[in-house]
Design an enzyme around this catalytic site. Structure first.
Site, short mmCIF file in Angstrom:
data_model
loop_
_atom_site.label_atom_id
_atom_site.label_comp_id
_atom_site.label_asym_id
_atom_site.label_seq_id
_atom_site.Cartn_x
_atom_site.Cartn_y
_atom_site.Cartn_z
CG ASN A 46 -1.87 1.14 1.25
OD1 ASN A 46 -1.67 2.13 0.54
ND2 ASN A 46 -2.92 1.05 2.04
CB CYS A 99 -3.22 4.98 2.32
SG CYS A 99 -4.60 5.38 3.37
CB CYS A 126 -36.07 14.56 -30.85
SG CYS A 126 -36.01 16.21 -30.11
CB CYS A 166 -35.40 18.26 -23.38
SG CYS A 166 -33.78 17.77 -23.99
#
Lengths: 432, 451
Positions: A136, A139, A346, A349
């Site tokens: 790791n 972190c 369509c 909008c």
């Protein structure tokens, strides 16, 4: 049903879906549930050195970013590595591996940047029967303040050094987990490779503040009026992860270095994309934390159906898109497209119109009766209308055939040609 | 008293005491905060939004829904109320299914529009619960304006004029202000005395004096008002009722639906309100539906609505018709009343089926009778008591532009005036627009500065 059996640096698992080292893999109880749900492998939550374990905050440790309907798009956390005693974790790892020999069980480790510390812990992990280790180096919170985690991952020399120590002191495969909190992901990747790592995994979480409490004027998650940056993950980080994975997969020095892909994998489709960009398997966390371990079932069925439909083996998919990741300068400038709006699909909008008219190229007409049409003479094919349209496939991009004239530029669409030979490129004349 | 649904005649108390509260509860209960957030998330924030275009008062729907979605419901309410000061009532009574929600692009996409009406109610309820009036009155202009009729058109005009700094006297012939909001809408659409609460809230703008019991042609005259005020706005509605022109119409228990609805709205005890066992409502509009459904809710055993033309021509929307059907109202179309039968009180109504022909609607020889101990007439209201001198257009006060009548200094709007549908929201728009025109006329070039 396609064969999803995975072999990643010699670690076998029934499918390529592993749970990443994170809160869901901190205890035997959770990991058993994960394996029962069908996860192919687990990277056990990061172990620290023997002695008194780290402590976590006792207030909120997660923060969220939402989309519509509170769909969780991003999650950050300020949780540290496991806060349970080392011997408890080791005992549980051993028990789980004994009961699930067909699953991959990799152990994440983070100890101080001294060879003795690594030498001390490696035999203990090896003794559990675990299949491999993940270092790791990613972190980004808490542990980095103590010279571990991303504090190591941001210094390529340290990455190389620790990877070498581990290779020298264990027979287990060594996977180096990379932090994205760095300007060029290739530097730590190359360092891990030089150190002899068997693979890299990426991305770890990204430094983040998810939001600010506008009454307390404090970052979220807030602990007694204060906040600290956390590590960001979930669907929102996937594009960043895909790009970093692809860079390692296509870079001459690192090409062929096995990659475990991490970052916002939520569906089978996300997983397939990581695999196509060169990941040998994927690791998942946020999707499981959001929906529970059962999500793996959709990932398994989806990936299997996809491979069947494409008549591909899993290994055929891995890296399949890598040759198509290139530099901007090589993109075909004679690939000319125009937006096409399907009038039947369509719903009127007008979002395409607002986006194009206000923020792009004024290439969409709004005609009587809210009919939206593309003006080819202005359309630069930017794709914004496609991106903002709420109806999938209502707006698509149509390619102009070679020999056709682009009404915007008045030029005839020719053969492949890119920036390297373009007359506007000052360096073009120097090109062969 | 132990009446039941089966008791013959027109009697009160057909239901158990507790049933009335349930039957007349809020027709569309308000959204809670979570429901509102989910509903608001569905809005696409359309360009030049079709919902706004469909709204007679042009409420900026995408903006107010986005304001709800971002946790500022009171800002949303201000967006609504700046266009429509009766946005609270309109959220309850608007036929949204034929206005904003019919136009919603998600209706086209999924057959399921954004719940604009309920979101509007969410926002306006939030603001009104605080009792605050979000608009401030401009400096006094010293101008005095008479508004006749305190229904939606008059309230809207009065509020806007007061906001612009004028002094308004608001007259109404009834005991309470509110017009049809108070007297003419089904009880379950405006529960908890909402019409009066809204009037009280609206009056907070200041500068409006309400005078009730003042009818044009009785206590008031247009000449008198014109002489005493700088301008007059008429929002007098349609107070006359069309006759059936069927034989026997004068028999007892045959009455106007609007009177029944008004009585129902004003009664303190619904169990004391008499209703027939077999109720027949004649007409096809909202008033007919309101009378029919409320008869059923009061405990009538059989309620039948009869409309002379086809379903498509009915004034009541499909949503209203479905609501009526769900409450057990039977709807017969294509039949007109020809005779009301009974000795003194009605016992039956005879109908003839109708036929649409090139010359209009004609009665056929096919007839049928419906048992009826109570009949409500809901075949439309008419203009009554128009002051001398005002030109008419058809059966309404003729207006040009934003409500200018043929008499200088007199404006008109709402149901009494020419143009627009007879809807609350249309009346609000007309009242508001007339107010702006009155303001412009009185203030001349200064008007722009106030706006």
């Amino acid at each position: 049903m396609a064969d999803l059996t995975s072999d990643f640096v010699g670690i076998k698992s029934p499918n390529p879906f592993w749970l990443a080292s994170a809160p869901p893999t901190d205890k035997e109880y959770n990991v058993r549930r994960a394996f029962e749900a069908g996860w192919g492998g687990v990277v056990w939550k990061t172990l620290g050195e023997a002695g008194p374990p780290v402590v976590n905050v006792n207030g909120p440790r997660y923060g969220a970013v939402y989309g519509a309907d509170r769909r969780l798009l991003g999650l950050n956390n300020i949780e540290l590595i496991t806060d349970r005693p080392l011997e408890v974790n080791l005992r549980e790892i051993k028990a789980v591996k004994r009961d699930y020999p067909d699953r991959a069980l990799v152990v994440s480790i983070m100890v101080p940047c001294e060879e003795a510390a690594w030498k001390a812990i490696l035999p203990l992990v090896e003794e559990t029967g675990a299949d491999g280790i993940e270092l790791n180096f990613g972190c980004p919170h808490g542990m980095s303040e103590r010279g571990m985690g991303s504090a190591v991952g941001q210094v390529p020399e340290y990455v190389e050094m620790v990877a070498r120590w581990c290779k020298a002191n264990t027979r287990m495969p060594v996977i180096v987990k990379l932090t994205p909190n760095i300007s060029n992901i290739l530097m730590p990747a190359e360092a891990a490779q030089r150190g002899g790592a068997d693979a890299v995994s990426l991305i770890n979480t990204i430094n983040s503040i998810t939001s600010v409490d506008l009454d307390l004027f404090a970052p979220e998650p807030t602990i007694d009026g204060k906040g600290s940056h956390g590590g960001y993950c979930g669907p929102a980080v996937k594009p960043i992860a895909l790009s970093m994975v692809s860079e390692i997969a296509r870079h001459a020095e690192t090409r062929g270095l096995p990659i475990s892909g991490i970052g916002g994998v939520t569906t089978w489709r996300d997983a397939a994309e990581f695999l196509a960009l060169g990941a040998g398997n994927v690791q998942v966390c946020t999707a499981a934390m959001t929906y529970g371990f059962k999500v793996v079932q959709e990932m398994i069925s989806g990936l299997s159906d996809y491979l069947d439909a494409k008549e591909m083996a899993l290994s055929d998919l891995v890296g399949r898109a890598v040759p198509n990741v290139t530099d901007w300068q090589y993109l075909n400038l004679n690939y000319v497209t125009k937006a096409r709006i399907d009038q039947d699909a369509c719903i009127k909008c007008g979002r395409c119109y607002a986006a194009c008219e206000d923020t792009s190229h004024q290439a969409i007409w709004m005609k009587e009766g809210r009919v939206f049409e593309v003006n080819d003479a202005e359309c630069v094919a930017c794709n914004l209308c496609v991106d903002v349209c709420p109806v999938e496939d209502c707006i698509t991009m149509e390619r102009l055939e070679q020999g056709a004239t682009d009404p915007r530029t008045g030029r005839v669409v020719g053969d492949y040609a890119n920036w390297t030979t373009h007359p506007n490129n000052p360096s073009a004349t120097a090109a062969e | 008293m132990s009446n039941t649904q089966l008791t013959p005649g027109v009697v009160p108390g057909r239901l158990a005491r507790g049933a009335y509260g349930d039957n007349f509860a809020d027709m569309a209960p308000p959204l809670d905060a979570h429901e509102a957030a989910v509903a608001a998330d569905r809005c696409y924030f359309c360009h030049d939004a079709p919902c706004t275009v469909a709204c007679p008062t042009s409420i900026d729907v995408p903006l107010f829904i986005r304001q709800i979605a971002t946790g500022t419901a009171e800002a949303a309410a201000k967006t609504i109320l700046s266009q429509n000061i009766l946005g609270g009532m309109c959220a309850r009574v608007c036929p949204t299914e034929t206005l904003c929600e019919e136009a919603c692009v998600r209706e086209a996409a999924e057959g399921k529009p954004v719940e604009i009406g309920r979101l509007q109610r969410f926002a306006t309820d939030r603001l009104m619960a605080k009792g605050a009036m979000p608009f401030a009155r401009a400096a006094a202009t010293g101008r005095r304006i008479a508004v006749v009729g305190a229904g939606p058109a008059g309230l809207s005009a009065a509020h806007r004029l007061a906001m612009l700094g004028h002094d308004v006297t608001l007259y109404d012939g009834r005991e309470k202000a509110g017009g049809l909001n108070e007297y003419g809408i089904a009880a379950y659409k405006a529960v908890d005395d909402f019409a009066q609460s809204e009037v009280a809230w609206l009056m907070q703008i200041g500068g409006i004096t309400v005078k009730t019991g003042q009818r044009l042609g009785h206590e008031l005259s247009l000449e008198g008002l014109s002489g005493n005020f700088d301008a007059v706005f008429l929002g007098i509605g349609l107070t006359g009722v069309n006759a059936l022109r069927a034989e026997g119409e004068e028999k007892s228990h045959v009455r106007d639906a609007v009177d029944f609805i008004s009585e129902l709205r004003q009664t303190g005890d619904l169990s004391a309100l008499p209703v027939g066992r077999d109720v027949v409502v004649i007409g096809g509009g909202m008033t007919a539906v309101d009378a029919a459904v409320q008869s059923k809710l009061l405990g009538a055993e059989h309620v039948t609505m009869v409309y002379r033309r086809g379903e498509a021509q009915m004034g009541a929307s499909e949503y209203e018709r479905e609501h009526a059907a769900s409450k057990g109202v039977r709807i017969i179309t294509g039949a007109a009343p020809v005779r009301v039968i009974g000795e003194g009180a009605v016992t039956h109504v005879e109908f003839a089926y109708t036929e649409e022909g090139p010359g209009g609607l004609t009665l056929t020889d096919h007839t049928f009778r419906l048992k009826a101990d109570q009949v409500f007439k809901a075949i439309g209201q008419t203009l009554e008591g128009v002051p001398e001198g005002l030109h008419l257009a058809g059966r309404k006060i003729a207006v040009t532009g934003p409500g200018r009548t043929s008499v200088k200094g007199v404006w008109a709007g709402g149901d009494c005036a020419q143009g627009g549908d007879d809807l609350t929201v249309t009346a609000v728009a007309e009242g508001r627009d007339a107010a702006m025109d009155i303001h412009a006329a009185l203030m001349g070039h200064q008007a722009g500065a106030v706006r």
